[in-house]
Scaffold this active site. Sequence first.
Site, PDB file in Angstrom:
ATOM      1  N   TYR A  97     -74.000  48.967-114.918  1.00  0.00           N
ATOM      2  CA  TYR A  97     -75.206  48.740-114.121  1.00  0.00           C
ATOM      3  C   TYR A  97     -74.819  48.209-112.752  1.00  0.00           C
ATOM      4  O   TYR A  97     -73.653  47.878-112.489  1.00  0.00           O
ATOM      5  CB  TYR A  97     -76.143  47.749-114.820  1.00  0.00           C
ATOM      6  CG  TYR A  97     -75.725  46.297-114.730  1.00  0.00           C
ATOM      7  CD1 TYR A  97     -74.672  45.792-115.489  1.00  0.00           C
ATOM      8  CD2 TYR A  97     -76.368  45.420-113.852  1.00  0.00           C
ATOM      9  CE1 TYR A  97     -74.294  44.451-115.394  1.00  0.00           C
ATOM     10  CE2 TYR A  97     -75.999  44.081-113.756  1.00  0.00           C
ATOM     11  CZ  TYR A  97     -74.955  43.609-114.535  1.00  0.00           C
ATOM     12  OH  TYR A  97     -74.573  42.297-114.428  1.00  0.00           O
ATOM     13  N   ARG A 136     -69.538  50.727-106.005  1.00  0.00           N
ATOM     14  CA  ARG A 136     -69.094  49.926-107.165  1.00  0.00           C
ATOM     15  C   ARG A 136     -69.611  50.549-108.464  1.00  0.00           C
ATOM     16  O   ARG A 136     -68.903  50.584-109.468  1.00  0.00           O
ATOM     17  CB  ARG A 136     -69.581  48.484-107.025  1.00  0.00           C
ATOM     18  CG  ARG A 136     -69.120  47.616-108.179  1.00  0.00           C
ATOM     19  CD  ARG A 136     -69.399  46.152-107.964  1.00  0.00           C
ATOM     20  NE  ARG A 136     -70.826  45.872-107.929  1.00  0.00           N
ATOM     21  CZ  ARG A 136     -71.345  44.684-107.626  1.00  0.00           C
ATOM     22  NH1 ARG A 136     -70.545  43.680-107.324  1.00  0.00           N
ATOM     23  NH2 ARG A 136     -72.648  44.500-107.616  1.00  0.00           N
ATOM     24  N   ARG A 185     -74.936  57.064-134.131  1.00  0.00           N
ATOM     25  CA  ARG A 185     -73.943  56.014-133.919  1.00  0.00           C
ATOM     26  C   ARG A 185     -72.555  56.433-134.390  1.00  0.00           C
ATOM     27  O   ARG A 185     -72.352  56.791-135.551  1.00  0.00           O
ATOM     28  CB  ARG A 185     -74.356  54.722-134.640  1.00  0.00           C
ATOM     29  CG  ARG A 185     -73.435  53.560-134.325  1.00  0.00           C
ATOM     30  CD  ARG A 185     -73.886  52.272-134.998  1.00  0.00           C
ATOM     31  NE  ARG A 185     -73.034  51.153-134.615  1.00  0.00           N
ATOM     32  CZ  ARG A 185     -71.881  50.864-135.189  1.00  0.00           C
ATOM     33  NH1 ARG A 185     -71.432  51.611-136.185  1.00  0.00           N
ATOM     34  NH2 ARG A 185     -71.163  49.843-134.759  1.00  0.00           N
ATOM     35  N   HIS A 203     -68.376  55.276-132.933  1.00  0.00           N
ATOM     36  CA  HIS A 203     -67.646  54.603-131.858  1.00  0.00           C
ATOM     37  C   HIS A 203     -67.138  55.604-130.818  1.00  0.00           C
ATOM     38  O   HIS A 203     -67.162  55.346-129.631  1.00  0.00           O
ATOM     39  CB  HIS A 203     -66.465  53.788-132.411  1.00  0.00           C
ATOM     40  CG  HIS A 203     -66.881  52.495-133.031  1.00  0.00           C
ATOM     41  ND1 HIS A 203     -67.595  52.431-134.201  1.00  0.00           N
ATOM     42  CD2 HIS A 203     -66.696  51.210-132.629  1.00  0.00           C
ATOM     43  CE1 HIS A 203     -67.840  51.170-134.502  1.00  0.00           C
ATOM     44  NE2 HIS A 203     -67.307  50.400-133.566  1.00  0.00           N
ATOM     45  N   LYS A 251     -68.760  46.446-114.077  1.00  0.00           N
ATOM     46  CA  LYS A 251     -70.091  45.835-114.227  1.00  0.00           C
ATOM     47  C   LYS A 251     -70.753  46.470-115.451  1.00  0.00           C
ATOM     48  O   LYS A 251     -71.661  47.298-115.337  1.00  0.00           O
ATOM     49  CB  LYS A 251     -70.905  46.025-112.932  1.00  0.00           C
ATOM     50  CG  LYS A 251     -71.948  44.913-112.729  1.00  0.00           C
ATOM     51  CD  LYS A 251     -72.395  44.864-111.286  1.00  0.00           C
ATOM     52  CE  LYS A 251     -73.624  44.010-111.047  1.00  0.00           C
ATOM     53  NZ  LYS A 251     -73.629  42.647-111.526  1.00  0.00           N
TER      54      LYS A 251
END
Length: 279
Positions: free
Chosen positions: A33, A52, A100, A102, A144
Site C-alpha cells: 500500500y 515507492r 487459500r 501459500h 510498504k
Amino acid sequence: MKTLGYYNGKIAELEEMTVPMLDRAAYFGDGVYDVAISRNKRIFALEEHLDRFMNSCKLLRITPSHTKEELASLFSSLLGKMDSGDQMIYFQYSRGSALRSHTFDPDMKPNLWVMIKPMTLKKNPKPLFCMTMEDTRFFHCNIKTINLIPNVLAAQEAEERGLDECIFHRGEEVTECAHSNVSILKDGVLVTHPTDNLILPGIARAHLIRACKALGIGVEERPFTLDELMDADEILVTSTTKLICPVVEIDKKPVAGKDQTRLSALCTYLWDEFERETN
Ligand code: PDD
C-alpha cells in the site's frame, strides 16, 4: 462524497463497500500500500509515492496492472468526486483473489483498493510525547506491506498510555516509529537511519533530508543509538500525515528543545514546500 472506497472499478462511500473473501489481503495480508495526502485536490509528492508503490510491488513480486500515469489519473478523478480538497488517499494492491494456498500464480492480476477520507495537514502540529519499544518486526520494513501487526500493537499501546507515537529500537539501535520515521539533530547535523531493510524509506524523511541540504544543515545517514536519541538537540518525527513534528518527551523524560533555530527553519521549509506544491 464524504469518503470514497474503490475496489477494482467499484465505487461507493467507504462504509458501503465490501471486498471478496478470496482476496489474499484478507488471509495472508498479501499486499502493498501507500498513503498520500491532498490539499486543494492536489496530491503532494504523488510521483514519489507512486515510485515507492511500484518498488514495493516489485519486491513482493506483484505485477502491477496499472501504469503510474493510470493510477495518477484515477486518483485525480476519484478526488474530483470528493466534497473537499483536503484528503488522505490510501491505495493498495493485494496480490489477487484465489482459494487459500501459500503459493501463488506469478501472473495473478492484483486487486486495486483505494480509500479516501478527509484529512487536513496541520501547519504547527503539537509536539509529540513518545515511548520506546523493542522493534520486533521482520526484516522487510522497506516494503510498504499491509503486514502491520507489530506497528498496530505499538501504536495502540502508545495511545492507551496517552502518548502520540512509539519509537522502535533493535537493541541499542533506533530504527523508526510505529507509523513514521524518526531523525535527530545533534551539533547542527541531522542524523537519520539509512534506508536499509529495517525502516520504511519515508517520503517526508526524504523531503527533510533535501530541506537540510537546501538550508546548509549536514546530513548523516547512519544508525543512531537510544543514548543519542535521549541526548539529541532536537528529535524530528516525519510522515506524510504529520509532515514534521518535534518530540518533547520520551518514556516520561523531557528531551530535545536545544536547537529551536534549525528546528523551526526545517518546519517552515517543509510547510512552505507543501503549500507551494498544493496551491
Ligand atoms: N505511515 N515508517 C512507517 C512504519 C510508516 O508507516 C510510515 C508512514 C512512515 C513515514 O513514511 P512517509 O513519510 O512516506 O509517510 C515511516 C503512513 C502514513 C501510514 O501507514 O498511514
